[in-house]
Each structure stands twice: as C-alpha cells, then as structure tokens.
Design a protein around this motif. Structure first.
Motif, mmCIF file in Angstrom:
data_model
loop_
_atom_site.group_PDB
_atom_site.id
_atom_site.type_symbol
_atom_site.label_atom_id
_atom_site.label_comp_id
_atom_site.label_asym_id
_atom_site.label_seq_id
_atom_site.Cartn_x
_atom_site.Cartn_y
_atom_site.Cartn_z
ATOM 1 N N PRO A 83 31.269 -17.899 -28.478
ATOM 2 C CA PRO A 83 30.839 -17.990 -27.076
ATOM 3 C C PRO A 83 29.506 -17.263 -26.882
ATOM 4 C CG PRO A 83 33.102 -17.203 -27.225
ATOM 5 C CD PRO A 83 32.539 -17.175 -28.612
ATOM 6 N N VAL A 84 28.596 -17.902 -26.161
ATOM 7 C CA VAL A 84 27.271 -17.322 -25.916
ATOM 8 C C VAL A 84 27.049 -17.206 -24.421
ATOM 9 C CG1 VAL A 84 24.786 -17.593 -26.199
ATOM 10 C CG2 VAL A 84 26.334 -18.307 -28.042
ATOM 11 N N ILE A 85 26.713 -15.994 -23.988
ATOM 12 C CA ILE A 85 26.355 -15.727 -22.597
ATOM 13 C C ILE A 85 24.850 -15.485 -22.569
ATOM 14 C CG2 ILE A 85 26.648 -14.185 -20.622
ATOM 15 C CD1 ILE A 85 29.431 -13.445 -21.874
ATOM 16 N N MET A 86 24.130 -16.284 -21.789
ATOM 17 C CA MET A 86 22.680 -16.126 -21.704
ATOM 18 C C MET A 86 22.321 -15.348 -20.451
ATOM 19 S SD MET A 86 19.607 -18.823 -22.129
ATOM 20 C CE MET A 86 19.732 -18.638 -23.909
ATOM 21 N N VAL A 87 21.407 -14.387 -20.629
ATOM 22 C CA VAL A 87 20.906 -13.562 -19.533
ATOM 23 C C VAL A 87 19.446 -13.927 -19.304
ATOM 24 C CG1 VAL A 87 20.511 -11.200 -18.740
ATOM 25 C CG2 VAL A 87 22.417 -11.683 -20.279
ATOM 26 N N THR A 88 19.063 -14.109 -18.050
ATOM 27 C CA THR A 88 17.683 -14.475 -17.757
ATOM 28 C C THR A 88 17.274 -14.030 -16.367
ATOM 29 O OG1 THR A 88 16.117 -16.324 -17.655
ATOM 30 C CG2 THR A 88 18.353 -16.759 -16.911
ATOM 31 N N GLY A 89 15.992 -13.908 -16.193
ATOM 32 C CA GLY A 89 15.441 -13.632 -14.875
ATOM 33 C C GLY A 89 15.113 -14.904 -14.126
ATOM 34 N N TYR A 90 15.326 -16.049 -14.775
ATOM 35 C CA TYR A 90 14.974 -17.341 -14.198
ATOM 36 C C TYR A 90 16.238 -18.125 -13.853
ATOM 37 C CZ TYR A 90 10.684 -15.989 -16.529
ATOM 38 O OH TYR A 90 9.593 -15.296 -16.952
ATOM 39 N N SER A 91 16.353 -18.539 -12.602
ATOM 40 C CA SER A 91 17.541 -19.292 -12.192
ATOM 41 C C SER A 91 17.196 -20.719 -11.770
ATOM 42 C CB SER A 91 18.259 -18.573 -11.045
ATOM 43 O OG SER A 91 17.400 -18.473 -9.927
ATOM 44 N N ASP A 92 15.995 -21.159 -12.104
ATOM 45 C CA ASP A 92 15.591 -22.502 -11.715
ATOM 46 C C ASP A 92 16.393 -23.547 -12.493
ATOM 47 O OD1 ASP A 92 13.587 -23.535 -14.118
ATOM 48 O OD2 ASP A 92 13.605 -21.357 -13.840
ATOM 49 N N PHE A 93 16.425 -24.748 -11.971
ATOM 50 C CA PHE A 93 17.209 -25.830 -12.548
ATOM 51 C C PHE A 93 16.838 -26.096 -14.003
ATOM 52 C CE2 PHE A 93 17.776 -30.361 -13.509
ATOM 53 C CZ PHE A 93 19.153 -30.453 -13.370
ATOM 54 N N PHE A 107 26.185 -18.366 -18.144
ATOM 55 C CA PHE A 107 24.817 -18.073 -17.746
ATOM 56 C C PHE A 107 24.852 -16.925 -16.751
ATOM 57 C CE2 PHE A 107 20.807 -19.148 -15.579
ATOM 58 C CZ PHE A 107 20.002 -19.455 -16.662
ATOM 59 N N MET A 108 23.918 -15.988 -16.878
ATOM 60 C CA MET A 108 23.893 -14.822 -16.007
ATOM 61 C C MET A 108 22.441 -14.529 -15.619
ATOM 62 S SD MET A 108 25.948 -11.318 -16.918
ATOM 63 C CE MET A 108 25.414 -11.386 -18.591
ATOM 64 N N VAL A 109 22.176 -14.382 -14.325
ATOM 65 C CA VAL A 109 20.831 -14.128 -13.836
ATOM 66 C C VAL A 109 20.661 -12.637 -13.560
ATOM 67 C CG1 VAL A 109 19.155 -14.681 -12.026
ATOM 68 C CG2 VAL A 109 20.702 -16.450 -12.858
ATOM 69 N N LYS A 110 19.507 -12.095 -13.977
ATOM 70 C CA LYS A 110 19.166 -10.699 -13.711
ATOM 71 C C LYS A 110 18.862 -10.540 -12.236
ATOM 72 C CE LYS A 110 17.052 -10.176 -18.262
ATOM 73 N NZ LYS A 110 15.779 -10.046 -18.970
ATOM 74 N N PRO A 111 19.119 -9.419 -11.638
ATOM 75 C CA PRO A 111 19.619 -8.208 -12.277
ATOM 76 C C PRO A 111 21.119 -8.317 -12.560
ATOM 77 C CG PRO A 111 19.333 -7.816 -9.928
ATOM 78 C CD PRO A 111 18.837 -9.217 -10.207
ATOM 79 N N VAL A 112 21.521 -7.823 -13.695
ATOM 80 C CA VAL A 112 22.926 -7.893 -14.080
ATOM 81 C C VAL A 112 23.677 -6.688 -13.526
ATOM 82 C CG1 VAL A 112 22.447 -9.199 -16.179
ATOM 83 C CG2 VAL A 112 22.555 -6.698 -16.289
ATOM 84 N N SER A 113 24.976 -6.852 -13.395
ATOM 85 C CA SER A 113 25.829 -5.753 -12.949
ATOM 86 C C SER A 113 27.043 -5.708 -13.869
ATOM 87 C CB SER A 113 26.287 -5.967 -11.503
ATOM 88 O OG SER A 113 27.156 -7.092 -11.440
ATOM 89 N N ALA A 114 27.753 -4.612 -13.834
ATOM 90 C CA ALA A 114 28.974 -4.492 -14.633
ATOM 91 C C ALA A 114 29.974 -5.572 -14.227
ATOM 92 C CB ALA A 114 29.579 -3.100 -14.467
#
Length: 161
Positions: A83-93, A107-114
């Motif tokens: 399983p891969v969780i991607m973190v990014t500052g970009y949430s565009d389509f 998929f996870m958009v920054k800023p991340v939280s616990a």
C-alpha cells in the motif's frame, strides 16, 4: 495494532520527513525507514520488508509518481502490492489523477496531521482494495466498492410535504 507495522517514508524535505516520523512514532509505529530519495527507497524495499509506504509527490530526481510506477510495474519490483500513501502540497485534479494512474492507494494533502495520517494508514489496512491489471494500469482498484446509496426521488420527497 500499529506497533506491528513496518513503514517506509520517502521525502526529500528533511523537515517533512522529521514531522511524519514524529507523528508515526506518536501513533506507536517503531519500525520506520526514513529516506530522502526514491532511488534509495526502491533499493531499500528490496532488502527490507515494509507494510506501508508513505511517499512525497514532488521529489527529485525521481518523483513520487515515478517511484510508485516503479513499485507497481518494474520487473525487479520487490513488492508490487505494498500500500502506498502519497503526500503532496498539490490537490488539483491533475495531481490526484496522476497519483491514481500510477497506483497510489491513498492520497493526503499537506499540511498533514496525526489524525489524517492515522486515518489513511487504517484505511489501507482495513479497506484493502483488490489489485487489478488492465491495459495500461496495475494497482489497487481505483473504484471504491461501497454499498449503493439509497436514493429518494425528489418529486416523492416534495409530494410528502
């Protein structure tokens, strides 16, 4: 029991790497591999079994999208099903679509939280999606299989009032 997980985190920003590391430790995860580039991460995953990969999107010289594509499709990939969780500052389509097309599980958009990190890890564990192979894609089924919603026709809803 998150304390049983082995997690690989890949991010070329040492600040984000430290932040995610601290959050994961706070969630009870002790078996962590923290790396700053995707090429090293690809080599590491060949010798170290991991349960979840968390990777940044915008890295250089190999991006997170390229890294996930390598994991899913390379002949020498050590674990195509991780399983891969991607973190990014970009949430565009376009970014979200590219991540899905590469085979990202969550998929996870920054800023991340616990809370967000926890929910994504729980999601990849408890809501495991079948992997599919189609013409130009190998990875988790991009469709979310959930119970169909029960729809009420608008005219019936308004007729009752």
């Amino acid at each position: 029991r998150l304390d049983r997980l082995a997690v690989l985190v890949v991010d070329d920003n040492r600040h984000m790497l430290g932040l995610i590391s601290e959050i994961l430790r706070g969630l009870g995860i002790r078996d962590l591999v923290m790396l700053t580039d995707a090429a090293t991460a690809f080599r590491e995953i060949k010798i170290t079994a991991v349960d979840v990969v968390i990777t940044d999107h915008a890295m250089s010289p190999i991006s997170g999208i390229e890294f996930v594509t390598m994991l899913r499709t390379s002949d020498d990939s050590p674990d195509r099903f991780v399983p891969v969780i991607m973190v990014t500052g970009y949430s565009d389509f376009g970014t979200v679509r590219a991540a899905r097309e590469a085979g990202v599980t969550e998929f996870m958009v920054k800023p991340v939280s616990a809370k967000t990190i926890y929910s994504r890890i729980v999601s990849v564990i408890e809501k495991h999606r079948q992997f599919i192979r189609v013409e130009n894609y190998f990875g988790p089924d991009r469709r979310r299989h959930e119970a169909p919603a029960i729809a009420v026709e608008r005219r019936k809803m308004f007729a009752a009032s």
